[in-house]
Scaffold this active site. Structure first.
Site, PDB file in Angstrom:
ATOM      1  N   LYS A  22      -0.899   4.643  13.528  1.00  0.00           N
ATOM      2  CA  LYS A  22       0.055   4.854  12.434  1.00  0.00           C
ATOM      3  C   LYS A  22      -0.666   5.219  11.150  1.00  0.00           C
ATOM      4  O   LYS A  22      -0.279   6.139  10.438  1.00  0.00           O
ATOM      5  CB  LYS A  22       0.870   3.565  12.236  1.00  0.00           C
ATOM      6  N   ASN A  23      -1.742   4.511  10.851  1.00  0.00           N
ATOM      7  CA  ASN A  23      -2.434   4.760   9.575  1.00  0.00           C
ATOM      8  C   ASN A  23      -3.189   6.085   9.569  1.00  0.00           C
ATOM      9  O   ASN A  23      -3.511   6.604   8.510  1.00  0.00           O
ATOM     10  CB  ASN A  23      -3.389   3.607   9.242  1.00  0.00           C
ATOM     11  N   ARG A  92       4.729   2.281   0.958  1.00  0.00           N
ATOM     12  CA  ARG A  92       3.817   2.694  -0.090  1.00  0.00           C
ATOM     13  C   ARG A  92       3.092   4.010   0.223  1.00  0.00           C
ATOM     14  O   ARG A  92       2.785   4.802  -0.676  1.00  0.00           O
ATOM     15  CB  ARG A  92       2.808   1.556  -0.257  1.00  0.00           C
ATOM     16  N   CYS A 116       3.851  -4.985  -3.571  1.00  0.00           N
ATOM     17  CA  CYS A 116       4.337  -5.261  -2.225  1.00  0.00           C
ATOM     18  C   CYS A 116       3.910  -6.663  -1.857  1.00  0.00           C
ATOM     19  O   CYS A 116       3.200  -7.323  -2.606  1.00  0.00           O
ATOM     20  CB  CYS A 116       3.837  -4.236  -1.232  1.00  0.00           C
ATOM     21  N   ARG A 121      -1.262  -3.754  -5.514  1.00  0.00           N
ATOM     22  CA  ARG A 121      -1.497  -2.421  -4.953  1.00  0.00           C
ATOM     23  C   ARG A 121      -1.151  -1.271  -5.895  1.00  0.00           C
ATOM     24  O   ARG A 121      -0.252  -0.476  -5.637  1.00  0.00           O
ATOM     25  CB  ARG A 121      -0.743  -2.254  -3.639  1.00  0.00           C
ATOM     26  N   ASP A 303      -6.882  -5.629   7.810  1.00  0.00           N
ATOM     27  CA  ASP A 303      -5.702  -5.544   8.682  1.00  0.00           C
ATOM     28  C   ASP A 303      -5.843  -6.374   9.965  1.00  0.00           C
ATOM     29  O   ASP A 303      -4.891  -6.476  10.740  1.00  0.00           O
ATOM     30  CB  ASP A 303      -5.418  -4.079   9.050  1.00  0.00           C
ATOM     31  N   ILE A 325      -9.948  -7.762   0.009  1.00  0.00           N
ATOM     32  CA  ILE A 325      -9.276  -6.483  -0.292  1.00  0.00           C
ATOM     33  C   ILE A 325      -7.931  -6.681  -0.994  1.00  0.00           C
ATOM     34  O   ILE A 325      -7.639  -6.007  -1.977  1.00  0.00           O
ATOM     35  CB  ILE A 325      -9.064  -5.648   1.004  1.00  0.00           C
ATOM     36  N   ARG A 395       7.344  -1.927  11.906  1.00  0.00           N
ATOM     37  CA  ARG A 395       6.659  -0.925  11.084  1.00  0.00           C
ATOM     38  C   ARG A 395       5.371  -0.449  11.749  1.00  0.00           C
ATOM     39  O   ARG A 395       4.940   0.667  11.504  1.00  0.00           O
ATOM     40  CB  ARG A 395       6.282  -1.528   9.713  1.00  0.00           C
TER      41      ARG A 395
HETATM   42  C1  UD1 Z   1      -4.695   1.381   3.668  1.00  0.00           C
HETATM   43  C2  UD1 Z   1      -3.969   0.996   4.928  1.00  0.00           C
HETATM   44  C3  UD1 Z   1      -3.763  -0.509   4.989  1.00  0.00           C
HETATM   45  C4  UD1 Z   1      -5.097  -1.222   4.832  1.00  0.00           C
HETATM   46  C5  UD1 Z   1      -5.831  -0.749   3.590  1.00  0.00           C
HETATM   47  C6  UD1 Z   1      -7.228  -1.317   3.444  1.00  0.00           C
HETATM   48  C7  UD1 Z   1      -2.545   2.910   5.396  1.00  0.00           C
HETATM   49  C8  UD1 Z   1      -1.184   3.473   5.425  1.00  0.00           C
HETATM   50  N1  UD1 Z   1      -2.666   1.662   4.933  1.00  0.00           N
HETATM   51  O1  UD1 Z   1      -3.865   0.989   2.571  1.00  0.00           O
HETATM   52  O2  UD1 Z   1      -3.177  -0.829   6.249  1.00  0.00           O
HETATM   53  O3  UD1 Z   1      -4.859  -2.617   4.699  1.00  0.00           O
HETATM   54  O4  UD1 Z   1      -5.952   0.696   3.625  1.00  0.00           O
HETATM   55  O5  UD1 Z   1      -7.976  -1.027   4.557  1.00  0.00           O
HETATM   56  O6  UD1 Z   1      -3.506   3.530   5.830  1.00  0.00           O
HETATM   57  N2  UD1 Z   1      -6.280  -0.098  -5.197  1.00  0.00           N
HETATM   58  C9  UD1 Z   1      -6.236   0.011  -6.565  1.00  0.00           C
HETATM   59  N3  UD1 Z   1      -5.858   1.218  -7.114  1.00  0.00           N
HETATM   60  C10 UD1 Z   1      -5.559   2.306  -6.340  1.00  0.00           C
HETATM   61  C11 UD1 Z   1      -5.617   2.173  -4.932  1.00  0.00           C
HETATM   62  C12 UD1 Z   1      -5.987   0.947  -4.384  1.00  0.00           C
HETATM   63  O7  UD1 Z   1      -6.504  -0.933  -7.298  1.00  0.00           O
HETATM   64  O8  UD1 Z   1      -5.235   3.376  -6.880  1.00  0.00           O
HETATM   65  C13 UD1 Z   1      -6.657  -1.419  -4.590  1.00  0.00           C
HETATM   66  C14 UD1 Z   1      -5.500  -2.016  -3.817  1.00  0.00           C
HETATM   67  O9  UD1 Z   1      -4.628  -2.723  -4.662  1.00  0.00           O
HETATM   68  C15 UD1 Z   1      -6.203  -2.893  -2.829  1.00  0.00           C
HETATM   69  C16 UD1 Z   1      -7.483  -2.118  -2.514  1.00  0.00           C
HETATM   70  O10 UD1 Z   1      -7.660  -1.213  -3.615  1.00  0.00           O
HETATM   71  O11 UD1 Z   1      -6.531  -4.112  -3.393  1.00  0.00           O
HETATM   72  C17 UD1 Z   1      -7.444  -1.368  -1.201  1.00  0.00           C
HETATM   73  O12 UD1 Z   1      -6.418  -0.411  -1.232  1.00  0.00           O
HETATM   74  P1  UD1 Z   1      -6.480   0.944  -0.400  1.00  0.00           P
HETATM   75  O13 UD1 Z   1      -7.801   1.103   0.258  1.00  0.00           O
HETATM   76  O14 UD1 Z   1      -5.998   2.048  -1.289  1.00  0.00           O
HETATM   77  O15 UD1 Z   1      -5.412   0.659   0.702  1.00  0.00           O
HETATM   78  P2  UD1 Z   1      -4.147   1.523   1.103  1.00  0.00           P
HETATM   79  O16 UD1 Z   1      -4.529   2.971   1.193  1.00  0.00           O
HETATM   80  O17 UD1 Z   1      -2.987   1.138   0.291  1.00  0.00           O
END
Ligand code: UD1
Length: 416
Positions: A22-23, A92, A116, A121, A303, A325, A395
């Protein structure tokens, strides 16, 4: 609302085939917006997040046709560049349409994803770096309103190796003018899969899988056909199901290397796992505790943290698990404790005593992976566990109860 009823304790046996990731597919789905020509995606998992992304694409004007295990996307007639709150709030990853829309239409309005369940996030890393590529961004009534005279390649240095930000910027940069270098890029296998997909459409991407990705913008992309990698998180969940029930099972259709950190922790705990090219065989094992820190890939994935916690509850010695994370990713802890785990929390650190015997109880899902953790506990719990709010599970776990039943679990879905 649906619930799951799981009768334990149970033994499992047989083979489970993992679905496509999915991701990996969510950014690829956003990527279909980049080309006028048809894109065919193979074996899309039947999951709520995929449906939500399809709904969003359809609202933008993408024509989607289904035939057998192939789904065809025609983005030749995009009628809107706006992702509304109704869809973004449920998922998201909708923010990932920002890059493709900016690249192809020079504008996009995407509702700002709210907080969320597992943390705040924010999307600041996405937005700040699009600004560096020549995008003007305003926040208006909860929407990100973005426009550009044309995306320009730029050297970007991410303040954190965000998976979503890396993907979004890659999706924009493939059609930008000039070269984009993403430093401190995320290295997850899903990023490599996105690069491979974009390359199939004619993009010029290199360095994926390292922390520096280089993208030479091209004028346009063509169509193509693609099948994503197996879901490493779903695979880890079934491997843990095998270990917690002390069963021998085979888990196929994923690349074991993608779970390197998980397997080395499990093997350190005493797990017997035979790795093949396309999957693993798990054997009944006597397990001890572990010290685990979640980290970006190739570290231990956040995850898999919740599912691992369920396993650490029953092993023969204590464990410490630190979540690095997401700030609020321990919502499964009170539920696991209600089932008999002995877990104490101190900020982002969970301390587990181990040696518990789970007992059935009515429990509530709070997020996707937390829900999987409860199913794992229910497999070995004495009695019938009732798991509510399983829309979270839908999901991200395709045919969960079918796959577990086929392995011999006593699990059924019913209306609350
Ligand atoms: C993706 C995965 C999710 C997984 C995560 C970390 C998908 C759809 N989802 O989520 O399942 O748990 O990677 O491996 O692929 N952050 C910021 N600012 C930003 C972006 C992120 O502060 O602009 C922070 C987030 O709040 C979080 C951390 O960075 O604490 C990791 O986020 P990120 O790697 O972006 O995860 P996702 O892409 O949301």
């Amino acid at each position: 609302m649906d619930r799951l009823l799981v009768k334990g304790p149970t033994k499992l046996e047989g083979t489970v085939e993992i679905s496509c990731s999915k991701n990996a597919y969510l950014p690829i789905l956003a990527g279909v917006l980049l080309t006028m020509e048809p894109v065919v995606l193979v074996d899309l998992p039947k999951l709520r997040d995929v449906k939500t992304m399809n709904k969003l694409l359809a609202e933008l004007g993408v024509v989607i046709t289904y035939e057998g295990n192939k789904t065809t996307y025609d983005s030749s007639n995009i009628t809107s560049c706006e992702a509304t709150y109704e869809l973004v709030k449920t998922m998201r990853a909708s923010i990932l349409v920002l890059g493709p829309l900016l690249a192809r239409f020079q504008k996009a309005t995407v509702s700002l994803p709210g907080g969320c369940a597992i943390g705040a996030r924010p999307v600041d890393i996405h937005l700040r770096n699009f600004e560096r590529m020549g995008v003007e961004i305003e926040l208006d009534s909860g929407n990100v309103v973005a426009k550009t005279a044309g995306l320009e390649g730029h050297e970007l240095n991410l303040s954190f190796a965000s998976v979503g930000a890396t993907e979004n910027l890659m999706l924009g940069a493939v059609l930008a003018k000039g070269t984009t270098i993403i430093k401190n890029a995320a290295r997850e296998p899903e990023i490599i899969d996105l690069a491979n997909f974009l390359t199939t459409l004619g993009a010029k991407v290199s360095g994926e899988g390292t922390n520096e990705i280089t993208i030479d913008g091209v004028e346009k992309l063509h169509g193509g056909e693609y099948r994503a990698i197996g879901d490493r998180i779903e695979a880890a969940t079934y491997v843990i199901a095998g270990l917690i029930t002390k069963s021998e099972i085979e888990v196929t259709n994923f690349i074991p290397e993608h779970l390197g950190a998980v397997f080395s922790i499990l093997e350190g705990m005493g797990a017997k796992i035979e790795r093949g090219e396309n999957g693993v065989r798990v054997f009944p094992s006597t397990l001890t505790g572990a010290t685990i820190d979640t980290a970006p890939y190739p570290g231990f994935p956040t995850d898999v943290q919740a599912q691992m916690m369920t396993l650490l509850g029953v092993v023969s010695s204590s464990s410490v698990l630190t979540e690095h994370i997401f700030e609020n990713r321990f919502m499964h802890v009170p539920e696991l404790n209600r089932m008999g785990a002995k877990i104490a929390l101190n900020g982002s650190v969970a301390m587990l005593e181990g040696k518990c015997s789970y007992k059935a109880a009515p429990v509530m899902c709070t997020d996707l992976r937390a829900s999987a953790a409860l199913v794992l506990a229910a497999l070995v719990a004495e009695g019938e566990t009732e798991i509510r709010r399983i829309y979270h599970l839908d999901r991200g776990y395709e045919h969960l109860e079918k796959k577990l039943s086929a392995l011999g679990a006593n699990i059924k879905r019913s209306r609350e």
